[in-house]
Design a protein around this motif. Structure first.
Motif, PDB file in Angstrom:
ATOM      1  N   GLY A  70       4.631  -6.763   1.310  1.00  0.00           N
ATOM      2  CA  GLY A  70       3.447  -6.288   0.603  1.00  0.00           C
ATOM      3  C   GLY A  70       3.450  -6.537  -0.886  1.00  0.00           C
ATOM      4  N   ARG A  71       4.355  -7.377  -1.371  1.00  0.00           N
ATOM      5  CA  ARG A  71       4.452  -7.597  -2.818  1.00  0.00           C
ATOM      6  C   ARG A  71       4.353  -9.077  -3.186  1.00  0.00           C
TER       7      ARG A  71
ATOM      8  N   LEU B 191       4.266  -6.750   8.062  1.00  0.00           N
ATOM      9  CA  LEU B 191       3.808  -5.373   7.878  1.00  0.00           C
ATOM     10  C   LEU B 191       3.353  -4.720   9.182  1.00  0.00           C
TER      11      LEU B 191
ATOM     12  N   PRO C  89       4.911  -1.352   2.809  1.00  0.00           N
ATOM     13  CA  PRO C  89       4.869  -2.016   1.498  1.00  0.00           C
ATOM     14  C   PRO C  89       6.004  -1.509   0.612  1.00  0.00           C
TER      15      PRO C  89
ATOM     16  N   ASP D 277       3.277 -12.245   5.468  1.00  0.00           N
ATOM     17  CA  ASP D 277       3.342 -10.865   4.997  1.00  0.00           C
ATOM     18  C   ASP D 277       2.573  -9.930   5.929  1.00  0.00           C
ATOM     19  N   GLU D 278       1.409 -10.396   6.407  1.00  0.00           N
ATOM     20  CA  GLU D 278       0.616  -9.568   7.331  1.00  0.00           C
ATOM     21  C   GLU D 278       1.401  -9.293   8.603  1.00  0.00           C
TER      22      GLU D 278
END
Length: 275
Positions: free
Chosen positions: A92-93, A105, A59, A101-102
């Motif tokens: 993560g933002r 990450l 993140p 996003d998942e």
């Protein structure tokens, strides 16, 4: 042939088969490790095409990715057609769909995966324009992380919090600090200031948006920032002030497309007053 000779031959065959099985089995295991589909708790599915050895995405990391996106087996967008074309965001933002996003990450620099995003992790029941229909599953048949930065603070988030908690003066102070002595700790630049507008708009903080971009545009003289001020004035019901701002913008140097847009925008606002 004696019993001893037969026993020796059988033993040699067994050892040879065992050695071959171990050797080929090792290869298969490695391939399966790359190709096996992984399903997360959210329903995201993915498998590796290749595994990288670079920095892990965290993140706050700014990342760049080469992508190919399919819907219903048709490629609707790809960054592979243009050399060095990538999509960048801060992990993560926010600012991207949940599944994207998942997936990011879970990766590191050099990883290349196929990722399958169910609609609840993508654009859901609404879809997106004419390209992505409602309840569509998205398939990134190539999702390669090409760059990962060290995690940093996000300027747009910091300025938004300052505006919410302390108003425009607090935001000014945070901006000056974040872009001078603390600049190495932040993801900054125009992208972050454009992101601030999107966050303020979603929060319907149009008074604060007008104040913030009036302050910021003293240095930037940016036409996008002018637009944000005008839109903020309009959403506050200050239509005459918005028209006056457009007149001011039209007096500056604009491209033909920009000029055409602002002239049309002014006409729409004038009609608002006349109603």
């Amino acid at each position: 042939m004696s019993r001893l000779q037969i026993k020796t031959i059988v033993t040699i065959l067994i050892l040879s088969l065992a050695f071959y099985a171990c050797k080929s089995g090792g290869k298969s295991t490695n391939n399966n490790k790359v190709k096996d589909t992984i399903t997360t708790a959210s329903g995201l599915k993915y498998y590796y095409l290749t595994k990288g050895t670079g920095k892990k995405v965290e993140p706050g990391s700014k990342i760049s990715a080469q992508l190919s996106l399919k819907v219903n087996d048709s490629v609707i967008w790809t960054s592979y057609k243009s050399k060095d074309s990538v999509f960048s965001h801060i992990a993560g933002r926010g600012g991207v769909i949940k599944g994207y996003d998942e997936m990011a990450l879970l990766m590191r620099e050099g990883d290349n995966v196929v990722a399958i995003l169910p609609s609840n992790l993508a654009y859901g029941e609404k879809g997106s324009g004419e390209v992505i229909p409602p309840n569509a599953t998205l398939v990134y048949d190539r999702f390669k992380i090409t760059y990962v930065s060290e995690p940093k603070l996000v300027l747009s988030d910091t300025l938004l919090v300052a505006l919410k908690n302390g108003g425009i003066e607090s935001m000014k102070a945070k901006y000056i600090t974040a872009t001078t002595k603390d600049s190495a700790s932040y993801h900054g630049g125009l992208d972050q200031l454009n992101a601030l507008w999107r966050k303020l708009r979603r929060a319907t903080m149009f008074v604060e948006a007008e104040q913030a971009f009036t302050f910021l545009n003293k240095d930037f003289k940016n036409t996008n920032f002018d637009f944000y001020i005008i839109r903020s004035l309009e959403n506050q019901g200050k239509v005459k002030e918005a028209i006056a701002k457009i007149d001011n913008v039209l007096g500056a140097k604009l491209s033909s497309a920009q000029k055409e847009y602002f002239v049309k925008y002014k006409q729409d606002l004038v009609k608002k007053i006349e109603k």
